[in-house]
Design a protein around this motif. Structure first.
Motif, short mmCIF file in Angstrom:
data_model
loop_
_atom_site.label_atom_id
_atom_site.label_comp_id
_atom_site.label_asym_id
_atom_site.label_seq_id
_atom_site.Cartn_x
_atom_site.Cartn_y
_atom_site.Cartn_z
N GLY A 13 33.22 28.17 33.66
CA GLY A 13 32.21 27.76 34.30
C GLY A 13 32.18 27.26 35.95
O GLY A 13 33.08 27.64 36.29
N MET A 14 31.40 26.55 36.21
CA MET A 14 31.25 26.12 37.64
C MET A 14 32.62 25.45 38.14
O MET A 14 33.38 25.70 39.39
CB MET A 14 30.18 25.40 38.05
CG MET A 14 29.94 24.98 39.35
SD MET A 14 28.97 23.52 39.81
CE MET A 14 27.44 24.07 39.04
N LYS A 15 33.19 24.71 37.12
CA LYS A 15 34.66 23.97 37.64
C LYS A 15 35.68 24.91 37.81
O LYS A 15 36.30 24.92 39.26
CB LYS A 15 34.76 23.06 36.67
CG LYS A 15 36.08 22.16 36.93
CD LYS A 15 36.39 21.21 35.58
CE LYS A 15 37.75 20.54 36.13
NZ LYS A 15 37.92 19.36 35.13
N ARG A 16 35.87 26.06 37.01
CA ARG A 16 36.87 26.96 37.31
C ARG A 16 36.73 27.97 38.19
O ARG A 16 37.47 28.31 39.08
CB ARG A 16 37.16 27.78 36.04
CG ARG A 16 38.35 28.54 35.93
CD ARG A 16 38.59 29.09 34.51
NE ARG A 16 38.82 28.00 33.61
CZ ARG A 16 39.02 28.44 32.29
NH1 ARG A 16 38.98 29.59 31.74
NH2 ARG A 16 39.21 27.43 31.30
N ILE A 17 35.22 28.32 38.41
CA ILE A 17 34.78 29.18 39.71
C ILE A 17 35.31 28.39 40.94
O ILE A 17 35.67 29.04 41.81
CB ILE A 17 33.42 29.65 39.64
CG1 ILE A 17 33.34 30.74 38.41
CG2 ILE A 17 32.71 30.08 40.80
CD1 ILE A 17 31.73 30.70 38.20
N ALA A 18 34.97 27.30 40.91
CA ALA A 18 35.23 26.28 42.25
C ALA A 18 36.62 26.46 42.50
O ALA A 18 37.01 26.37 43.78
CB ALA A 18 34.43 25.15 42.25
N HIS A 19 37.63 26.08 41.49
CA HIS A 19 38.75 26.22 41.61
C HIS A 19 39.23 27.14 42.32
O HIS A 19 40.32 27.38 43.11
CB HIS A 19 39.50 25.61 40.46
CG HIS A 19 39.26 24.08 40.09
ND1 HIS A 19 39.45 23.39 38.95
CD2 HIS A 19 38.91 23.05 40.91
CE1 HIS A 19 39.40 22.24 38.99
NE2 HIS A 19 38.54 21.98 40.10
N PHE A 20 38.89 28.27 41.70
CA PHE A 20 39.23 29.57 41.94
C PHE A 20 39.00 29.82 43.53
O PHE A 20 39.90 30.52 44.06
CB PHE A 20 38.85 30.84 41.16
CG PHE A 20 39.10 32.17 41.26
CD1 PHE A 20 40.23 32.75 41.16
CD2 PHE A 20 38.38 32.96 42.28
CE1 PHE A 20 40.53 34.04 41.71
CE2 PHE A 20 38.51 34.14 42.71
CZ PHE A 20 39.59 34.70 42.44
#
Length: 456
Positions: free
Chosen positions: A200-207
């Motif tokens: 989701g958004m959290k992992r995309i943002a971290h990446f």
């Protein structure tokens, strides 16, 4: 007439002078209305971009301002910076770079508007906050039909067609440099993308916030090495860019005979296509930034265009010019590769392959995120898993196909999605001005602000 000829004919109209002037004209309009904000607030743009985001975590309510910028830049800094710049120079000569800069300057006005409007018009779909042009077209412009048209166009343009092109670019570069079979590259990309987007958004943002700075530094350091080894050619190359912008016959080699009109056209078109100002893609990232005032993210959006066009595109262009590669008959990614071959020898091929891998992979992640926001708009959360699976299939298939038709389809849907986005932007000029005035006259002076937000 075959399919690709029909699509090419449509694209000649879509991406003709009228569209380019609309995109550039929108940037000029916002630049004037916002009192040249990209110049007078440049210091604040840098300050907002690198402001500490302590205590702000990415979750379903959004992400930090820097993470949103990284997600936007992941989309902006992609194959267009490698192939698009080279296409402009190969077809229009070194002078096209000047007009690319001009498109960037005015594109900053457009991107500011997109970012602040997207901040105002967000919605919670399922448990996740989301936004983008479909939402501000529906809520700000009041047109559900145009919003749906935009949503369908961007899902096709980025989620499917565009990501096929990106994976194909990676597979070609990896095969050329390392002879890795395209299908193997495709499967690796699909696995990596799947592992990231499923979080989701959290992992995309971290990446994006971790990979984008690394890939940018890697590429820029490589280009800088070539600048240092060809330092005597830097000043003459910059002079050539300015001179041939108005006197194309100053350029030699494959671009002899081009007119000022062609130089202008290729520079403006490739510049806008690279920084995506006005296209309606990056607002999806800026919409979910956790900032206290929409104008803050508008300033951060300006930095995205500055970095994309002013730094990355410029370095690519200088590599091509200082090495003399622009005098060849090459065009597109082959021209960029030639520049790095001239600068690094055989290592140049591996360097471009690695750069292409990270540029295109990060673009796939961001484009998925943008397309998902529109799947949410069209269907809520009902078909998200199916959409994720289809994207991964298209990524793999894209590595195995000749993608001429796919490129043309991606360009066509890109052009189609611009139209409703520009209509919305032009219809909300007064709102953008009002938000900026509220920021400068109230928020910055610690006065009650109509648009101040809280994420507590």
């Amino acid at each position: 007439m075959d399919l690709i000829s029909i699509i090419e004919s449509i694209n000649e109209i879509l991406w003709g002078p009228i569209m380019l002037m609309l995109l550039l004209g929108t940037g000029v309009l916002f630049t004037v209305k916002l009192r040249f904000i990209q110049l007078r607030r440049l210091k604040d743009t840098v300050k907002e971009t690198f402001r500490k985001n302590e205590g702000i975590e990415a979750d379903e309510q959004g992400m930090s301002s820097f993470q949103a910028l990284a997600t936007a830049i992941a989309a902006q800094v992609g194959t267009g910076n490698l192939a698009g710049v080279a296409t402009a120079i190969g077809a229009g000569g070194p002078g096209a770079v000047f007009w690319m800069w001009i498109s960037g300057v005015f594109g900053m006005g457009t991107i500011f508007a997109e970012a602040v409007i997207s901040q105002v018009h967000t919605e919670k779909v399922g448990s996740q906050v989301t936004g983008g042009p479909a939402y501000y077209i529906k809520n700000g412009l009041g047109s559900k039909a145009l919003a749906a048209f935009f949503a369908v166009a961007i899902v096709l343009a980025l989620g499917f067609m565009g990501n096929m092109v990106q994976s194909n670019s990676i597979s070609e570069a990896m095969y050329t440099a390392f002879e890795i079979p395209p299908i193997a590259t495709g499967l690796v990309i699909a696995i990596l993308v799947g592992l990231i987007v499923i979080g989701g958004m959290k992992r995309i943002a971290h990446f994006t916030s971790r990979v984008v700075p690394v890939m940018a530094v890697f590429y820029l350091l490589g280009a800088l090495v070539i600048m240092i080894t060809h330092y005597q050619e830097i000043i003459p190359s910059i002079q050539l860019i300015f001179h041939s912008a108005f006197n194309p016959t100053a350029a030699t080699g494959g671009v002899v005979g081009v007119t000022v009109r062609e130089v202008f056209r290729y520079g403006i078109a490739r510049g806008l296509f690279s920084n995506e100002a006005g296209m309606g893609s990056t607002p999806h990232a800026h919409a979910v930034a956790k900032v206290k005032h929409p104008a803050q993210q508008g300033l951060v959006g300006i930095f995205g265009v500055l970095f994309d066009t002013g730094i990355v595109c410029t370095m690519t262009a200088l590599v091509i010019i200082v090495t003399g590669s622009y005098t060849t008959d090459l065009i597109g990614i082959e021209l960029t590769q030639h520049g790095f071959y001239e600068g690094f020898g055989t290592f140049g091929g591996a360097f471009i392959a690695v750069s292409m891998f990270f540029f295109a992979l990060s673009t796939i992640i961001s484009w998925y995120f943008f397309a998902e926001a529109n799947i949410r708009y069209l269907f809520s959360t009902r078909y998200l898993k199916i959409f994720q699976a289809l994207v991964l299939v298209f990524v793999v298939v894209g590595t195995t196909l000749e993608v001429d038709v796919v490129w043309e389809l991606a360009d066509m849907f890109n052009g189609l999605m611009i139209i409703p986005n520009l209509i919305a932007l032009l219809g909300m000029v007064s709102l953008v001005v009002k938000i900026l005035n509220d920021y400068e006259n109230n928020y910055e002076k610690n006065q009650p602000s109509e648009y101040e937000k809280s994420y507590e």
